[in-house]
Design an enzyme around this catalytic site. Structure first.
Site, PDB file in Angstrom:
ATOM      1  N   LYS A   1     -29.318   7.202   1.383  1.00 33.08           N
ATOM      2  CA  LYS A   1     -30.207   6.128   1.056  1.00 33.08           C
ATOM      3  C   LYS A   1     -31.067   5.967   2.090  1.00 33.08           C
ATOM      4  O   LYS A   1     -31.317   6.443   3.049  1.00 33.08           O
ATOM      5  CB  LYS A   1     -29.263   4.767   0.681  1.00 33.08           C
ATOM      6  CG  LYS A   1     -28.065   5.110  -0.360  1.00 33.08           C
ATOM      7  CD  LYS A   1     -28.760   5.395  -1.660  1.00 33.08           C
ATOM      8  CE  LYS A   1     -27.639   6.061  -2.742  1.00 33.08           C
ATOM      9  NZ  LYS A   1     -26.534   5.033  -3.352  1.00 33.08           N
TER      10      LYS A   1
HETATM   11  C1  LIG Z   1     -25.466   5.055  -4.061  1.00 30.60           C
HETATM   12  C2  LIG Z   1     -25.305   4.189  -5.309  1.00 30.60           C
HETATM   13  C3  LIG Z   1     -24.362   3.127  -5.486  1.00 30.60           C
HETATM   14  C4  LIG Z   1     -22.921   3.109  -4.656  1.00 30.60           C
HETATM   15  O1  LIG Z   1     -23.178   2.993  -3.523  1.00 30.60           O
HETATM   16  P1  LIG Z   1     -22.044   3.375  -2.514  1.00 30.60           P
HETATM   17  O2  LIG Z   1     -22.649   2.668  -1.201  1.00 30.60           O
HETATM   18  O3  LIG Z   1     -22.150   4.730  -2.313  1.00 30.60           O
HETATM   19  O4  LIG Z   1     -20.866   2.684  -2.841  1.00 30.60           O
HETATM   20  C5  LIG Z   1     -24.344   2.472  -6.974  1.00 30.60           C
HETATM   21  N1  LIG Z   1     -25.475   2.541  -7.611  1.00 30.60           N
HETATM   22  C6  LIG Z   1     -26.523   3.644  -7.280  1.00 30.60           C
HETATM   23  C7  LIG Z   1     -27.552   3.731  -8.330  1.00 30.60           C
HETATM   24  C8  LIG Z   1     -26.392   4.173  -6.229  1.00 30.60           C
HETATM   25  O5  LIG Z   1     -27.388   5.381  -6.077  1.00 30.60           O
END
Ligand SMILES: *Cc1c(COP(=O)(O)O)cnc(C)c1O
Length: 387
Positions: free
Chosen positions: A180
């Site tokens: 991210k």
């Molecule tokens: C990455 C992601 C999540 C979950 O996040 P984590 O930190 O991996 O639990 C939820 N929604 C979207 C759209 C994502 O890309």
């Protein structure tokens, strides 16, 4: 292999983590509030609550709005499964509304169609890093008395008509997974425009207890009260120190992601059959993902073959996402079937995510483009020869 996404960690980040590791407070210390406040300031939000991951952040948000068994939440299917799972975790019913066939963002018209007397919230997803049409969604939320939530796990650093993601919905979900916009290893946050939600989420991440460790220490008391059910969703202080250090670099990283995207965009003029997902007006895109649509007639290769051939050539492409309503769990538990969201289903057939991350070099971008060109050209020859 060039991956589709990757973190950037420098010596400052490492030093910030090591500092905390030498301190007395590995968790429940002061770095957490510091990280939360820095984030809230940056995204023009009222408050922020750091938690252990983005999925926990979604769960906190669902708890904060008081989601009850049978309550409905409207969301798009073109997302990671965690978005819908959080609704189910609280006993809610996910109601899938389709995406716009061009932008692949939640379509406000279909949202309005799906509102019932049981609808509690709209959970929009800023797919790939592009903010949804929050003006239209706000209009619907206000008209029907719904909470507006943004799953902005892709969109930290994006903005819409000058307003940053984080200030566009009542609650906004962030993830700090390594792919991210910034990372704390695992980690997440809910930023909110309403103090009351933040208060509920601070309790929920800490077992439903009204005071935290620091507050009890300050008062020299062992007493505490648990007034609500809760989890342990805390983020550690060394992770928050990493997040703080990363946050300073975020604007530069977003600029770099945008530059990579525009380098890709320009290349498609010379490759018929590849189309980028269009960007709406007034949008500053965070480009967590760079998604292309593959026109297999024009390109001469279908998406699955293109995927395998690019992977073989060391280009780590990915598909985001299999529509959630087509997952076996949702089909069995909620009776969702193909045909429910035709635009999302059609998009799923031809989308492909190409590598994009701040440390990706121009030469590597060009290599991805050249590989794609080669694969398409050689495959075209093979299929012509066979037929
Ligand atoms: C990455 C992601 C999540 C979950 O996040 P984590 O930190 O991996 O639990 C939820 N929604 C979207 C759209 C994502 O890309």
């Amino acid at each position: 292999m060039i991956p589709y996404g990757r973190h950037s960690i420098d010596d400052d980040d490492i030093a910030a983590v090591v500092d905390v590791l030498h301190s007395d407070w590995l968790t429940t210390g002061t770095k957490i509030l510091e990280f939360e406040q820095a984030m809230a300031r940056m995204v023009h939000a009222q408050d922020a609550v750091a938690v252990s991951n983005g999925t926990a952040a979604l769960h906190c948000a669902m708890h904060a709005i008081g989601l009850q068994a049978g309550d409905e939440v409207i969301l798009p299917p073109l997302t990671f499964v965690a978005t819908a799972n959080a609704v189910v975790m609280c006993g809610g019913v996910p109601v899938f509304a389709d995406v716009d066939p061009q932008t692949l963002l939640l379509d406000p018209h279909d949202v309005e169609e799906k509102v019932t007397s049981r609808t509690k919230a709209i959970l929009a997803v800023d797919y790939a890093g592009q903010p949804c049409d929050y003006d239209a969604l706000r209009g619907i939320a206000d008209a029907f008395g719904l909470v507006l939530i943004a799953d902005a796990c892709h969109a930290l650093g994006a903005s819409l008509r000058g307003r940053p993601v984080g200030s566009l919905a009542d609650l906004t979900i962030l993830s700090f997974h390594p792919v991210k916009a910034l990372t704390t290893g695992e980690g997440g946050m809910v930023v909110t425009m309403q103090a009351e939600y933040a208060k509920r989420m601070r309790m929920f991440r800490n077992h439903g207890i009204t005071t935290d460790h620091q507050q009890r220490l300050a008062k020299q008391t062992w007493e505490y009260q648990m007034t609500d059910l809760g989890m342990n969703y805390r983020l550690t202080d060394f992770q928050c120190a990493l997040g703080l250090s990363q946050l300073r670099k975020l604007p530069g990283w977003i600029t770099r992601r945008q530059a990579i995207a525009s380098r890709y965009d320009q290349a498609w003029n010379t490759i018929p059959g590849i189309h980028p997902v269009p960007v709406g007006s007034g949008v500053s895109h965070a480009y967590h993902l760079y998604v292309i649509r593959v026109d297999q007639e024009k390109l001469g290769v279908d998406r699955a073959t293109l995927f395998s051939l690019l992977r073989e050539q060391g280009v780590g492409v990915q598909v985001h996402y299999i529509p959630v309503h087509l997952q076996p769990f949702y089909r069995e538990q909620f009776g969702t079937e193909p045909g429910l969201c035709p635009h999302a289903e059609a998009a799923y057939e031809d989308i492909l995510s190409l590598p994009i991350y701040p440390a990706l070099k121009n030469e590597e971008v060009d290599e991805v483009i050249a590989t794609l060109k080669d694969v398409a050209a050689s495959h075209d020859l093979i299929s012509t020869a066979v037929s």
